[in-house]
Design an enzyme around this catalytic site. Sequence first.
Site, PDB file in Angstrom:
ATOM      1  N   LYS A 198     -12.023 -35.996 -44.460  1.00  0.00           N
ATOM      2  CA  LYS A 198     -11.304 -35.577 -43.253  1.00  0.00           C
ATOM      3  C   LYS A 198     -12.226 -35.770 -42.045  1.00  0.00           C
ATOM      4  O   LYS A 198     -13.166 -35.004 -41.827  1.00  0.00           O
ATOM      5  CB  LYS A 198     -10.877 -34.108 -43.342  1.00  0.00           C
ATOM      6  N   GLY A 249     -20.861 -29.956 -39.599  1.00  0.00           N
ATOM      7  CA  GLY A 249     -20.223 -29.538 -38.352  1.00  0.00           C
ATOM      8  C   GLY A 249     -20.987 -28.386 -37.740  1.00  0.00           C
ATOM      9  O   GLY A 249     -22.155 -28.144 -38.073  1.00  0.00           O
ATOM     10  N   SER A 250     -20.325 -27.657 -36.881  1.00  0.00           N
ATOM     11  CA  SER A 250     -21.003 -26.580 -36.161  1.00  0.00           C
ATOM     12  C   SER A 250     -21.216 -25.361 -37.061  1.00  0.00           C
ATOM     13  O   SER A 250     -20.497 -25.172 -38.053  1.00  0.00           O
ATOM     14  CB  SER A 250     -20.178 -26.183 -34.947  1.00  0.00           C
ATOM     15  N   THR A 251     -22.155 -24.533 -36.687  1.00  0.00           N
ATOM     16  CA  THR A 251     -22.409 -23.307 -37.445  1.00  0.00           C
ATOM     17  C   THR A 251     -21.179 -22.398 -37.419  1.00  0.00           C
ATOM     18  O   THR A 251     -20.813 -21.789 -38.434  1.00  0.00           O
ATOM     19  CB  THR A 251     -23.646 -22.591 -36.869  1.00  0.00           C
ATOM     20  N   THR A 253     -17.975 -23.215 -37.244  1.00  0.00           N
ATOM     21  CA  THR A 253     -16.959 -23.668 -38.200  1.00  0.00           C
ATOM     22  C   THR A 253     -17.487 -23.523 -39.628  1.00  0.00           C
ATOM     23  O   THR A 253     -16.723 -23.204 -40.546  1.00  0.00           O
ATOM     24  CB  THR A 253     -16.559 -25.132 -37.921  1.00  0.00           C
ATOM     25  N   GLY A 254     -18.785 -23.734 -39.819  1.00  0.00           N
ATOM     26  CA  GLY A 254     -19.387 -23.573 -41.146  1.00  0.00           C
ATOM     27  C   GLY A 254     -19.142 -22.167 -41.707  1.00  0.00           C
ATOM     28  O   GLY A 254     -18.863 -22.011 -42.895  1.00  0.00           O
ATOM     29  N   GLU A 271     -23.865 -28.461 -43.722  1.00  0.00           N
ATOM     30  CA  GLU A 271     -24.885 -29.056 -42.838  1.00  0.00           C
ATOM     31  C   GLU A 271     -24.460 -28.707 -41.420  1.00  0.00           C
ATOM     32  O   GLU A 271     -23.505 -29.288 -40.891  1.00  0.00           O
ATOM     33  CB  GLU A 271     -24.936 -30.580 -43.038  1.00  0.00           C
ATOM     34  N   CYS A 305     -27.555 -33.644 -34.699  1.00  0.00           N
ATOM     35  CA  CYS A 305     -27.860 -32.270 -35.145  1.00  0.00           C
ATOM     36  C   CYS A 305     -29.352 -32.006 -35.088  1.00  0.00           C
ATOM     37  O   CYS A 305     -29.788 -30.937 -34.723  1.00  0.00           O
ATOM     38  CB  CYS A 305     -27.314 -32.054 -36.553  1.00  0.00           C
ATOM     39  N   GLU A 401     -27.230 -24.327 -29.007  1.00  0.00           N
ATOM     40  CA  GLU A 401     -27.322 -25.764 -29.294  1.00  0.00           C
ATOM     41  C   GLU A 401     -26.533 -26.507 -28.222  1.00  0.00           C
ATOM     42  O   GLU A 401     -25.311 -26.409 -28.165  1.00  0.00           O
ATOM     43  CB  GLU A 401     -26.723 -26.063 -30.670  1.00  0.00           C
TER      44      GLU A 401
HETATM   45  P1  NAD Z   1     -16.877 -28.769 -35.746  1.00  0.00           P
HETATM   46  O1  NAD Z   1     -17.482 -27.723 -36.581  1.00  0.00           O
HETATM   47  O2  NAD Z   1     -16.039 -28.382 -34.609  1.00  0.00           O
HETATM   48  O3  NAD Z   1     -15.966 -29.765 -36.633  1.00  0.00           O
HETATM   49  C1  NAD Z   1     -16.463 -30.401 -37.777  1.00  0.00           C
HETATM   50  C2  NAD Z   1     -15.294 -30.756 -38.687  1.00  0.00           C
HETATM   51  O4  NAD Z   1     -14.720 -29.554 -39.207  1.00  0.00           O
HETATM   52  C3  NAD Z   1     -14.153 -31.506 -38.005  1.00  0.00           C
HETATM   53  O5  NAD Z   1     -13.680 -32.501 -38.898  1.00  0.00           O
HETATM   54  C4  NAD Z   1     -13.123 -30.409 -37.791  1.00  0.00           C
HETATM   55  O6  NAD Z   1     -11.808 -30.898 -37.693  1.00  0.00           O
HETATM   56  C5  NAD Z   1     -13.311 -29.580 -39.046  1.00  0.00           C
HETATM   57  N1  NAD Z   1     -12.831 -28.192 -38.950  1.00  0.00           N
HETATM   58  C6  NAD Z   1     -12.540 -27.481 -37.831  1.00  0.00           C
HETATM   59  N2  NAD Z   1     -12.165 -26.221 -38.168  1.00  0.00           N
HETATM   60  C7  NAD Z   1     -12.235 -26.152 -39.524  1.00  0.00           C
HETATM   61  C8  NAD Z   1     -11.985 -25.107 -40.468  1.00  0.00           C
HETATM   62  N3  NAD Z   1     -11.618 -23.888 -40.075  1.00  0.00           N
HETATM   63  N4  NAD Z   1     -12.173 -25.378 -41.784  1.00  0.00           N
HETATM   64  C9  NAD Z   1     -12.580 -26.596 -42.201  1.00  0.00           C
HETATM   65  N5  NAD Z   1     -12.828 -27.626 -41.338  1.00  0.00           N
HETATM   66  C10 NAD Z   1     -12.660 -27.398 -40.027  1.00  0.00           C
HETATM   67  O7  NAD Z   1     -18.114 -29.678 -35.321  1.00  0.00           O
HETATM   68  P2  NAD Z   1     -18.143 -30.848 -34.262  1.00  0.00           P
HETATM   69  O8  NAD Z   1     -18.022 -30.233 -32.914  1.00  0.00           O
HETATM   70  O9  NAD Z   1     -17.168 -31.896 -34.695  1.00  0.00           O
HETATM   71  O10 NAD Z   1     -19.628 -31.431 -34.501  1.00  0.00           O
HETATM   72  C11 NAD Z   1     -20.746 -31.003 -33.823  1.00  0.00           C
HETATM   73  C12 NAD Z   1     -21.540 -30.023 -34.676  1.00  0.00           C
HETATM   74  O11 NAD Z   1     -21.898 -30.632 -35.922  1.00  0.00           O
HETATM   75  C13 NAD Z   1     -22.857 -29.636 -34.022  1.00  0.00           C
HETATM   76  O12 NAD Z   1     -23.046 -28.257 -34.136  1.00  0.00           O
HETATM   77  C14 NAD Z   1     -23.905 -30.376 -34.857  1.00  0.00           C
HETATM   78  O13 NAD Z   1     -25.187 -29.800 -34.845  1.00  0.00           O
HETATM   79  C15 NAD Z   1     -23.280 -30.344 -36.202  1.00  0.00           C
HETATM   80  N6  NAD Z   1     -23.866 -31.377 -37.054  1.00  0.00           N
HETATM   81  C16 NAD Z   1     -24.708 -30.997 -38.068  1.00  0.00           C
HETATM   82  C17 NAD Z   1     -25.333 -31.958 -38.871  1.00  0.00           C
HETATM   83  C18 NAD Z   1     -26.274 -31.572 -40.002  1.00  0.00           C
HETATM   84  O14 NAD Z   1     -26.553 -32.410 -40.873  1.00  0.00           O
HETATM   85  N7  NAD Z   1     -26.775 -30.346 -40.039  1.00  0.00           N
HETATM   86  C19 NAD Z   1     -25.093 -33.310 -38.626  1.00  0.00           C
HETATM   87  C20 NAD Z   1     -24.252 -33.657 -37.571  1.00  0.00           C
HETATM   88  C21 NAD Z   1     -23.628 -32.683 -36.800  1.00  0.00           C
END
Ligand code: NAD
Length: 500
Positions: A198, A249-251, A253-254, A271, A305, A401
Amino acid sequence: MHWTPPAASDYSGCMLESSRPKPDPDLSFDRSPFRLPIGGQLVDGARHIDVINPATERPVASCPVGSVEQLEDAIRSAREAFPGWARSGLDARRTLIRACADAIESHIDALAVLLTAEQGKPLSQARLEIQRGCAVLRHFAGAELLIRTLRDSRHERIYERRGPLGVVAAIVPWNFPVLLLMNKLGPALLTGNCVIAKPAPTTPLTTLKIGEICTRILPAGVFSVICDANDLGPVLASHPDIAKIAFTGSTETGRKVYRSGADTLKRLTLELGGNDPALILDDADLDVVTPQIFRCAMANSGQVCMAIKRVYVPDALHDELCRRLGELAAAAVVGDGMDPRTQFGPVQNATQFRKLQTLLADCRELGTLTSGTVPPGGRGYFIAPTIVRDIPDDARIVREEQFGPILPILRYADVDDALARMNSTEFGLGASVWSSNVDRAIEIAEQVCCGTVWVNRHMVVDPSVPFRGARQSGLGAELGEAGIHEFTQAQVVNVSLQSA
Ligand code: NAD
C-alpha cells in the site's frame, strides 16, 4: 487521465548506461492507464484520485483507489497463493525475484520520469532510487536462510529453522516510494510470503507500474498493490488474515498501526520517524565535514528519515560552520526535478509544505536564518535549503522531526552536555559523530541512544546491514539478516534420536 511520459530526449542527460537490460516489449506500459494489480489481474479502482506533481501543483495522472472489497480480494488471492509460493523452494523464488529486478530496471527511463513527476525528486535521483531498489531485490534474491543447529549429539538433534508468515502488508510513505517497498518485498518474497503493498496516496503511481511489471512474472496473488485515499491502512493493519505489517512512516501513524495489530498479535516492523543529531567534535576539519553535513541534511529536500536534522558544534567552530553551511544553502539550485540543473526538488505534498512554512515562521521569530532561493512564479511546493542558528533547544525545529530542508545549528561548550541534549528526545533512529580522531569519536558515538550511529559519515545504508530505530523511532529491523528474519517464524525442531 492516462499518463504520457515526456520524450526521453528531453532528459538525455539522464539516460541510463547501455549495459542495462533491454525493455521487454510485452511489458511496455508507457501509455497504458493506471490499474490496480490485484490477484494477478489489472483492475480499475472503485474511484480515482488525482496525483499532484509537487513542482507544478498540476495533476500527473488519475490514480485508481481500491474499495474495501478489492482489498479483501487482494488478501483472499494472497492467501490462496501462499501455500504454493511457500512450497516453491528458495531457488525458484530467487529466480523470479531476479526476473522482477531485471524487468523493473528495463523500464527505468519511464519509471524514473514517473517517480520524479509524482514525488518531486530530481530525475537523476529518481533513477538512483529505482536502481538501488533493484539492487536490494537482487541482494535478497541471493541471501541465505540458514538453519541453526542448537544441539547435535548421538542422542538428540535440535535445530531452528525459519518459515514464512503468510500474507504480509507493506505500508510505505512518500519520500522513497520504490526503495522502501523493495526493502520489504525482497526479504518477504524470498522467505515465501505473499505481499500486499500500500503506497502513500500522494505517490502511488510508480508502485502501480512496478506492481504491473511484477504481476506478469510472479504467480497470481503473490504480489498485489492496493491504493487508497489514506483510508485502507487501518483495515490492512487490523485484518485477521494479514500475518505481518511491514510499516514505514511517521511515529504517530506507527503508534496507530501498533494498536491496530494488537487484537491479532500481528508481527510488526515499524520503521518510524527520526530526529538525527550530528555531533561535530572540536578537532573536526570543517573543510571535510561541512559539505557532508549539508548533503546528509538536505538530500531529497530533507525528506529522509535518517537525514541529519540537528547539528551540535563547539563554540569555537560554530560561526564558521554556520557561515559555510549558509553559503552552500545560498548556492543550492532548487527547482523542478525534471530540469537537469536541479539539485533539490520541491517537498512532496501540500500538507508537508504547510507544516514547513509554519516551522520556518517559528524559526524566523526565534533564530537567525540563511536561505537559498526558490524558483519564481509561486507554483510548486518549493522550500529552499535553510540554515537556522541562534535557536533555543526547546524550539519546534529542534524538538520535532522537520522532514524538510531546514537545519538548526546548536552550539555547545561541553561534549557531555551536548550528548545529554542529543539524547533528550523520544526519537532514536540515527546519529553521527565527526572528528579527526576516530577512536575518540567511536567512544562518544556509543553513548548516543539510537539504532545506527555513524562516525565521520551519515546516512550510509547497505542491504546487508540491519537498519532499525531505538525508542519511538521503531520496532524490529529492516535489511540485513535481522531484516530477513522479521519475515519469518522461527521453529525449533527438537528430535530424540532414540526410535519410538
Ligand atoms: P505517514 O505515517 O503519514 O504514512 C505512511 C503510510 O501509512 C502511508 O502509506 C499512509 O497512507 C499509511 N497510513 C496512514 N494512516 C494509517 C493507519 N492508521 N494505519 C495504517 N497505515 C496508515 O508517513 P508519511 O508522512 O507518508 O512519511 C513520512 C514519515 O515516514 C516521516 O516521519 C519519516 O521519518 C518516516 N520514515 C521513516 C523511515 C524509517 O526507515 N525509519 C523511512 C522513511 C520515512
